[in-house]
Design an enzyme around this catalytic site. Structure first.
Site, PDB file in Angstrom:
ATOM      1  N   GLY A  51       6.869  27.603   9.830  1.00  0.00           N
ATOM      2  CA  GLY A  51       5.927  28.513   9.190  1.00  0.00           C
ATOM      3  C   GLY A  51       5.086  27.848   8.111  1.00  0.00           C
ATOM      4  O   GLY A  51       5.016  26.634   8.013  1.00  0.00           O
ATOM      5  N   LEU A  53       1.758  28.066   8.044  1.00  0.00           N
ATOM      6  CA  LEU A  53       0.942  27.371   9.045  1.00  0.00           C
ATOM      7  C   LEU A  53      -0.324  26.762   8.456  1.00  0.00           C
ATOM      8  O   LEU A  53      -1.000  27.373   7.630  1.00  0.00           O
ATOM      9  CB  LEU A  53       0.565  28.343  10.172  1.00  0.00           C
ATOM     10  CG  LEU A  53       1.722  28.993  10.919  1.00  0.00           C
ATOM     11  CD1 LEU A  53       1.174  29.851  12.076  1.00  0.00           C
ATOM     12  CD2 LEU A  53       2.726  27.971  11.447  1.00  0.00           C
ATOM     13  N   HIS A  54      -0.631  25.558   8.927  1.00  0.00           N
ATOM     14  CA  HIS A  54      -1.878  24.872   8.574  1.00  0.00           C
ATOM     15  C   HIS A  54      -2.539  24.429   9.875  1.00  0.00           C
ATOM     16  O   HIS A  54      -2.034  24.711  10.978  1.00  0.00           O
ATOM     17  CB  HIS A  54      -1.586  23.695   7.641  1.00  0.00           C
ATOM     18  CG  HIS A  54      -0.520  22.762   8.140  1.00  0.00           C
ATOM     19  ND1 HIS A  54      -0.655  21.991   9.277  1.00  0.00           N
ATOM     20  CD2 HIS A  54       0.734  22.503   7.672  1.00  0.00           C
ATOM     21  CE1 HIS A  54       0.429  21.285   9.459  1.00  0.00           C
ATOM     22  NE2 HIS A  54       1.301  21.575   8.516  1.00  0.00           N
ATOM     23  N   GLY A  56      -2.649  21.714  11.417  1.00  0.00           N
ATOM     24  CA  GLY A  56      -1.814  20.922  12.331  1.00  0.00           C
ATOM     25  C   GLY A  56      -1.055  21.834  13.280  1.00  0.00           C
ATOM     26  O   GLY A  56      -1.042  21.631  14.506  1.00  0.00           O
ATOM     27  N   HIS A  57      -0.422  22.867  12.700  1.00  0.00           N
ATOM     28  CA  HIS A  57       0.274  23.849  13.543  1.00  0.00           C
ATOM     29  C   HIS A  57      -0.703  24.540  14.507  1.00  0.00           C
ATOM     30  O   HIS A  57      -0.399  24.760  15.677  1.00  0.00           O
ATOM     31  CB  HIS A  57       0.916  24.942  12.678  1.00  0.00           C
ATOM     32  CG  HIS A  57       1.965  24.462  11.726  1.00  0.00           C
ATOM     33  ND1 HIS A  57       1.826  24.587  10.367  1.00  0.00           N
ATOM     34  CD2 HIS A  57       3.170  23.888  11.923  1.00  0.00           C
ATOM     35  CE1 HIS A  57       2.910  24.121   9.766  1.00  0.00           C
ATOM     36  NE2 HIS A  57       3.746  23.683  10.696  1.00  0.00           N
ATOM     37  N   GLY A 167       4.175  18.023  17.148  1.00  0.00           N
ATOM     38  CA  GLY A 167       3.213  17.114  16.549  1.00  0.00           C
ATOM     39  C   GLY A 167       3.767  15.701  16.423  1.00  0.00           C
ATOM     40  O   GLY A 167       4.953  15.515  16.166  1.00  0.00           O
ATOM     41  N   ASP A 170       5.695  14.254  13.102  1.00  0.00           N
ATOM     42  CA  ASP A 170       7.144  14.028  13.030  1.00  0.00           C
ATOM     43  C   ASP A 170       7.522  13.175  14.238  1.00  0.00           C
ATOM     44  O   ASP A 170       8.104  13.655  15.212  1.00  0.00           O
ATOM     45  CB  ASP A 170       7.865  15.376  13.011  1.00  0.00           C
ATOM     46  CG  ASP A 170       7.441  16.209  11.810  1.00  0.00           C
ATOM     47  OD1 ASP A 170       7.969  15.985  10.728  1.00  0.00           O
ATOM     48  OD2 ASP A 170       6.541  17.066  11.961  1.00  0.00           O
ATOM     49  N   SER A 205       0.574  19.018   5.949  1.00  0.00           N
ATOM     50  CA  SER A 205       1.999  19.342   5.899  1.00  0.00           C
ATOM     51  C   SER A 205       2.173  20.576   5.034  1.00  0.00           C
ATOM     52  O   SER A 205       1.479  20.730   4.016  1.00  0.00           O
ATOM     53  CB  SER A 205       2.777  18.173   5.282  1.00  0.00           C
ATOM     54  OG  SER A 205       4.078  18.598   4.920  1.00  0.00           O
TER      55      SER A 205
HETATM   56  P1  AMP Z   1       7.055  22.151  10.768  1.00  0.00           P
HETATM   57  O1  AMP Z   1       6.611  23.549  10.499  1.00  0.00           O
HETATM   58  O2  AMP Z   1       6.768  21.201   9.651  1.00  0.00           O
HETATM   59  O3  AMP Z   1       8.476  22.086  11.262  1.00  0.00           O
HETATM   60  O4  AMP Z   1       6.166  21.632  11.972  1.00  0.00           O
HETATM   61  C1  AMP Z   1       6.112  22.336  13.185  1.00  0.00           C
HETATM   62  C2  AMP Z   1       5.398  21.495  14.206  1.00  0.00           C
HETATM   63  O5  AMP Z   1       4.085  21.210  13.746  1.00  0.00           O
HETATM   64  C3  AMP Z   1       6.087  20.148  14.440  1.00  0.00           C
HETATM   65  O6  AMP Z   1       6.025  19.837  15.821  1.00  0.00           O
HETATM   66  C4  AMP Z   1       5.237  19.206  13.634  1.00  0.00           C
HETATM   67  O7  AMP Z   1       5.246  17.869  14.108  1.00  0.00           O
HETATM   68  C5  AMP Z   1       3.862  19.821  13.816  1.00  0.00           C
HETATM   69  N1  AMP Z   1       2.976  19.391  12.740  1.00  0.00           N
HETATM   70  C6  AMP Z   1       3.203  19.464  11.410  1.00  0.00           C
HETATM   71  N2  AMP Z   1       2.194  18.913  10.721  1.00  0.00           N
HETATM   72  C7  AMP Z   1       1.305  18.467  11.634  1.00  0.00           C
HETATM   73  C8  AMP Z   1       0.041  17.797  11.563  1.00  0.00           C
HETATM   74  N3  AMP Z   1      -0.521  17.455  10.401  1.00  0.00           N
HETATM   75  N4  AMP Z   1      -0.593  17.495  12.721  1.00  0.00           N
HETATM   76  C9  AMP Z   1      -0.042  17.831  13.910  1.00  0.00           C
HETATM   77  N5  AMP Z   1       1.140  18.471  14.051  1.00  0.00           N
HETATM   78  C10 AMP Z   1       1.802  18.780  12.934  1.00  0.00           C
END
Ligand code: AMP
Length: 301
Positions: A51, A53-54, A56-57, A167, A170, A205
Site C-alpha cells: 500500500g 501507492l506511488h 511505481g505501484h 517491480g 526489489d 518508494s
Molecule cells: P511494496 O509496496 O514496497 O511492497 O511494493 C509492491 C510492489 O511494487 C513490489 O513488486 C515492488 O518491487 C514494486 N515497486 C515498488 N517501488 C517501485 C518502483 N519505484 N518502480 C517499480 N516497482 C516498484
C-alpha cells in the site's frame, strides 16, 4: 458505413474494468471469489503491495490491466517480513487514497486483509528459498525473505492468479519469487517491471515519505552512484571492486547517508563476481538518516 466508436472507447484512456469495483478483507471470501472468476474462464492478474501507492505501484497495475481480464491489487503490510526494531508500526498507510488510485487504474478487486486473518493462531508454516535469500538484504534482514516468500505464496493461493506483477526495484525479492514459483510448480507467470524513478533519479518508494527535505536531496546519491558505475563500465572498467567504489563515492560524500551494502553480483544467481563479463546486478541498501533505501541497476558487459 463505418461503425461509430462507442462512447468511452476513443483515445488512450486505460481500458475500463469489466466488473464493479470490490474490496475483500476476508481471506476465505477472496479465495471463493477467485475460484468463481477462474471458473468463468477469466484471466486473473495479481499485484501484491504493502500500500501507500506511488507511480511505481501504478505502473504494475497498468501493466496488469493490459494483460488480464481481472486485476487484483493486494494491500497488506506483512508483519512477518519486518524484523524487531524495523518500521512495521509506522509504515505509511492510506487505504482510502490507495483504493481511489486503484480504481483510476482499472483495478477490479482490492484484497485488504488484516494480519490476524492472514496469520491465525497456530500458523507455523514458512516458505524458505535458500541460496538466493542469503546475500544482500537477506544477510542484513534475517527472516525477511522467508516472510516475503510465505506471504506471497499465501496471496497466490488466495487470489489464484494466472499472472503476477512485481517491480525490479526489489531485485532480490523478484529473483526469489521467480525461483519459488518454479521450485513449487505454482504455475504462475511472473512479470518483472522496470524501476519507476522521480525526475532526479530517486527510485520511488513508500519509505521516501520518511525523508526530511535535506535527506531527500542527499538520497539522490543512490541513483547517482549507479549511474557513475554504469558510465565507468561503458568506459571499460570491468573490475567489480572498482565499479562498487565508483557507485559508493557519491553516497559516501553525503553526511546523512550510511551504506548498508553496495555489491555487484551475478544477475541471475546473485553469486559474487569479480569482473563484469556476464550480466550483473549492482545492488545497494543505504540508510539516509534512519530510512533504509534500496536501489539497483543491471550492468551488462
Ligand atoms: P511494496 O509496496 O514496497 O511492497 O511494493 C509492491 C510492489 O511494487 C513490489 O513488486 C515492488 O518491487 C514494486 N515497486 C515498488 N517501488 C517501485 C518502483 N519505484 N518502480 C517499480 N516497482 C516498484
Amino acid at each position: 458505413m463505418a461503425a461509430a466508436t462507442p462512447p468511452g472507447e476513443a483515445g488512450a484512456a486505460p481500458p475500463p474494468s469489466r466488473l464493479p469495483f470490490e474490496v475483500i478483507r476476508d481471506p476465505r471470501a477472496m479465495r471463493a471469489r477467485a475460484d468463481d472468476l477462474r471458473r468463468d474462464g477469466l484471466r486473473l492478474a495479481v499485484v501484491p503491495t504493502m500500500g501507500f501507492l506511488h507511480d511505481g505501484h501504478l505502473s504494475l497495475l497498468r501493466a496488469a490491466r493490459a494483460q488480464a481480464d481481472v486485476v487484483i491489487l493486494t494491500i497488506f503490510v506483512n508483519p512477518t517480513q519486518f524484523g524487531p526494531g524495523e518500521d512495521l508500526d509506522r509504515y505509511p498507510r492510506d487505504e482510502a487514497g490507495d483504493l481511489a488510485k486503484a480504481r483510476a487504474c482499472g483495478v477490479d478487486l482490492a484484497f485488504c486483509p488484516d494480519a490476524a486473518a492472514m496469520y491465525p493462531p497456530g500458523a507455523q508454516t514458512v516458505i524458505e528459498v535458500r541460496e538466493l535469500a542469503r546475500p544482500l538484504c537477506g544477510a542484513k534482514r534475517p527472516g525477511h525473505f522467508a516472510g516475503v516468500a510465505t506471504v506471497v505464496t499465501k496471496l497466490f493461493n488466495l487470489t489464484q492468479p494466472h499472472v503476477a506483477f512485481f517491480g525490479q526495484k526489489d531485485y532480490q525479492q523478484l529473483a526469489i519469487i521467480r525461483r519459488l514459483v518454479r521450485d513449487l510448480d505454482q504455475g504462475i507467470e511472473i512479470v518483472g517491471l522496470p524501476i519507476v524513478r522521480e525526475p532526479d533519479g530517486l527510485a520511488m518508494s513508500s519509505r521516501n515519505a520518511y525523508l526530511s527535505a535535506d535527506e531527500r536531496r542527499q538520497a539522490r546519491a543512490l541513483s547517482a552512484g549507479l549511474e557513475a558505475a554504469a558510465v565507468a563500465l561503458a568506459a571499460g572498467t570491468r573490475d567489480a571492486a572498482a565499479l562498487v567504489a565508483r557507485a559508493r563515492a557519491p553516497i559516501d560524500a553525503q553526511p546523512a547517508a550510511r551504506v548498508d551494502y553496495v555489491e555487484l553480483r551475478d544477475a541471475a544467481e546473485l553469486t559474487p563476481i569479480e569482473r563484469v563479463d556476464r550480466p550483473a546486478v549492482l545492488a545497494m541498501a543505504v540508510f539516509v538518516g534512519t530510512t533504509r533505501l534500496l536501489d539497483n541497476r543491471v550492468l551488462a558487459p
